[in-house]
Design an enzyme around this catalytic site. Structure first.
Site, PDB file in Angstrom:
ATOM      1  N   ASP A 224      -3.791  -7.671  -2.891  1.00 42.58           N
ATOM      2  CA  ASP A 224      -4.126  -6.750  -1.803  1.00 42.58           C
ATOM      3  C   ASP A 224      -5.296  -7.356  -1.036  1.00 42.58           C
ATOM      4  OD1 ASP A 224      -2.211  -4.959  -2.622  1.00 42.58           O
ATOM      5  OD2 ASP A 224      -3.590  -3.725  -3.780  1.00 42.58           O
ATOM      6  N   ASP A 379       6.111   3.480  -1.626  1.00 40.43           N
ATOM      7  CA  ASP A 379       4.946   4.071  -2.297  1.00 40.43           C
ATOM      8  C   ASP A 379       5.220   5.544  -2.607  1.00 40.43           C
ATOM      9  OD1 ASP A 379       3.275   1.770  -2.192  1.00 40.43           O
ATOM     10  OD2 ASP A 379       2.870   2.171  -0.088  1.00 40.43           O
TER      11      ASP A 379
END
Length: 523
Positions: A224, A379
């Site tokens: 990330d 997600d």
């Protein structure tokens, strides 16, 4: 001097970097004359067959390429560069290939996931210099939905098994082509490229290249990446997507350096998820593009990039399409792009109208670069219900009851980094995205993220059972046993982790040694 035929689609930077890492100079062919003047020609075909042949013909490359091949001059085709050698492809009916070898290209017919993505083995059918130095136990990287069918057995160099044997490399004289990507196959791929470039050793048939090959389970390292408060791009990790600690963005290292470490440790793929808040337009976020360029110079496994891949209009009123954004990432070293929130909005529109537009981000990128280039990052979070009739969404009966003892749940898709829930469930989203042309699902789980409690097996089985494309399990891994669990209790092809790799709680090399002998793995 090595000449590379770049017809303007996909990631050729990795091929250039791989050749240059061997100490060679590479030249880009910009005309038919450059093709005919080449001493050794590499053709990395990328994307969709029809689009490739259209561009080759429009640019005047097809005729000189046919002449080069007919003269039996040194040639290495990669992926679509192999398929182009044949008469045509079921991917683009009516479109004529180069016709150098007899046969056609057809879609996989198998109960296994398609595209065929990942590391698989090779069975040698005849001697070739490009196989010099291989033991027969190596695995190379594939990413394709179509494969060659030919009756010319003399041209078949290697086969690979995926449901049934298929042609994974061909050779006729000095013309060689591989369905796999040597530039993305680590040290094995570099050896194959070097054997093509420097044919100074007599060919031989490697010992042990026989039997059934098997697709390896992939271990993917996820980074990330976002801008910290000082404006630097850093690798970070959140707890339930919160990346701050004591008010500061967690800084776990430099993205390119950390990716290099994971490559050396044996990661099968690297995924960058750019979670930076963009300014006017993602292409102005040049440091991320530079990260890709730097990484692809020394990391020879597939790279995926996610973040900001959607249509934009800048402050001056100029519109940029998602296809243009993706193209910039591909040209900078990415092999696949990951689409997150925008996929949810696309699916919502599809469910509202019941039809494809042909212009969505998923459809546009898949049409040019192939569905194997499009990853959907989902997600979801659990929403508990007392009974299946309490929601119109597909539910599962769960072993983990809700806060009020509920025995059922559905998985709500979220956007904006998990901050906003939408009225779309993960199973439906995955099905629709496959229909629109996506080639892979990256399945996260907000409930498990950062918990080290293991992957959400129930979620994974629900989504995997709904699609025929590969699924990547993500979120929740805390120890080596969790990877074994997800590979034995589900049918996923790969598993992804971030924090436990960044903090070296579970080194990738140690994980692979643990899995070796338990599941098929690339060592």
């Amino acid at each position: 001097m090595i000449t590379l035929l770049d017809y303007g689609a996909g990631n050729v930077r990795s091929v250039i970097n791989a050749v240059e890492s061997l100490g060679e100079t590479i030249r880009i062919a910009s005309s038919g004359e450059d093709i005919l003047a080449a001493e050794r020609l590499i053709f990395p075909g990328v994307g969709a067959f029809g689009n490739m042949m259209r561009i080759l013909n429009e640019k005047g490359f097809a005729a000189p390429l046919k002449a080069y091949l007919a003269a039996d001059r040194p040639f290495l085709g990669i992926c679509l560069g192999l398929q182009a050698l044949f008469d045509g492809s079921a991917e683009a009916p009516g479109v004529t290939g180069l016709g150098f070898l007899p046969g056609t290209v057809k879609r996989f017919e198998t109960d296994l996931s398609v595209p065929h993505i990942g590391w698989n083995g090779l069975n040698a059918r005849k001697p070739s210099r490009i196989l010099n130095g291989l033991s027969g136990r190596e695995k190379v990287y594939f990413v394709h939905s179509y494969h060659v069918a030919t009756d010319d057995a003399s041209a078949v160099l290697t086969t690979t098994d995926y449901g049934n044997p298929f042609v994974s490399a061909v050779q006729k004289g000095n013309v060689i082509a591989t369905q796999f990507h040597p530039e993305k196959s680590g040290e094995t791929g570099l050896r194959i490229l070097e054997n093509f470039i420097r044919p100074d050793v007599a060919p031989y048939l490697p010992i042990g290249m026989s039997g059934t090959t098997r697709l390896a389970k992939r271990i993917i390292a996820c980074l990330d990446v976002r801008s910290n408060d000082q404006g630097e791009l850093v690798v970070t990790k959140g707890d339930q997507y919160d990346v701050r600690e004591d008010g500061e963005v967690r800084n776990l290292g430099n993205p390119a350096a950390l990716a290099g470490r994971y490559y050396r440790d044996g990661a099968d793929e690297i995924t960058f998820l750019n979670i930076t808040g963009f300014r006017d337009f993602p292409l102005e976020d040049m440091p991320m593009i530079e990260v890709l360029k730097q990484t692809s110079r020394h990391v020879f496994v597939p790279l995926t990039i996610g973040g900001g891949i959607r249509d934009y209009t800048d402050k001056n009123g100029r519109r940029y399409t998602a296809l243009e954004v993706a193209a910039e990432y591909f040209r900078s070293g990415a092999d696949k792009v990951s689409i997150g929130s925008d996929a949810v909005y696309i699916v919502e529109e599809y469910l509202r109208t019941g039809r494809r537009t042909g212009e969505s981000t998923i459809e546009a990128i898949a049409r040019v670069y192939g569905n194997q280039a499009v990853v959907i990052s989902v997600d979801p979070r659990r929403v508990y219900v007392a009974s299946p009739g309490d929601t119109p969404h597909p539910v599962i009966e769960t072993d983990f009851s809700g806060p009020n003892g509920e025995g059922y749940c559905w998985y709500q898709c979220t956007v904006k980094g998990g901050r906003e829930g939408r009225d779309v469930d993960a199973v439906t989203l995955a099905r629709v995205c496959e229909t629109l042309g996506a080639g892979e699902i990256l399945l996260n789980c907000i409930d498990r993220d950062g918990t080290n409690a293991g992957f959400d097996i129930e979620l994974i089985n629900a989504v995997k059972g709904a699609v025929t494309i590969p699924v990547i399990a993500s979120s929740g891994a805390g120890c080596v046993a969790h990877f074994h669990e997800v590979f034995t209790r589900t049918q996923v092809e790969s598993a992804l982790a971030a924090g436990i790799f960044h903090r070296e709680e579970v080194p990738i090399g140690e994980l692979k040694r643990y899995l070796s002998g338990k599941v098929e793995i690339r060592l």
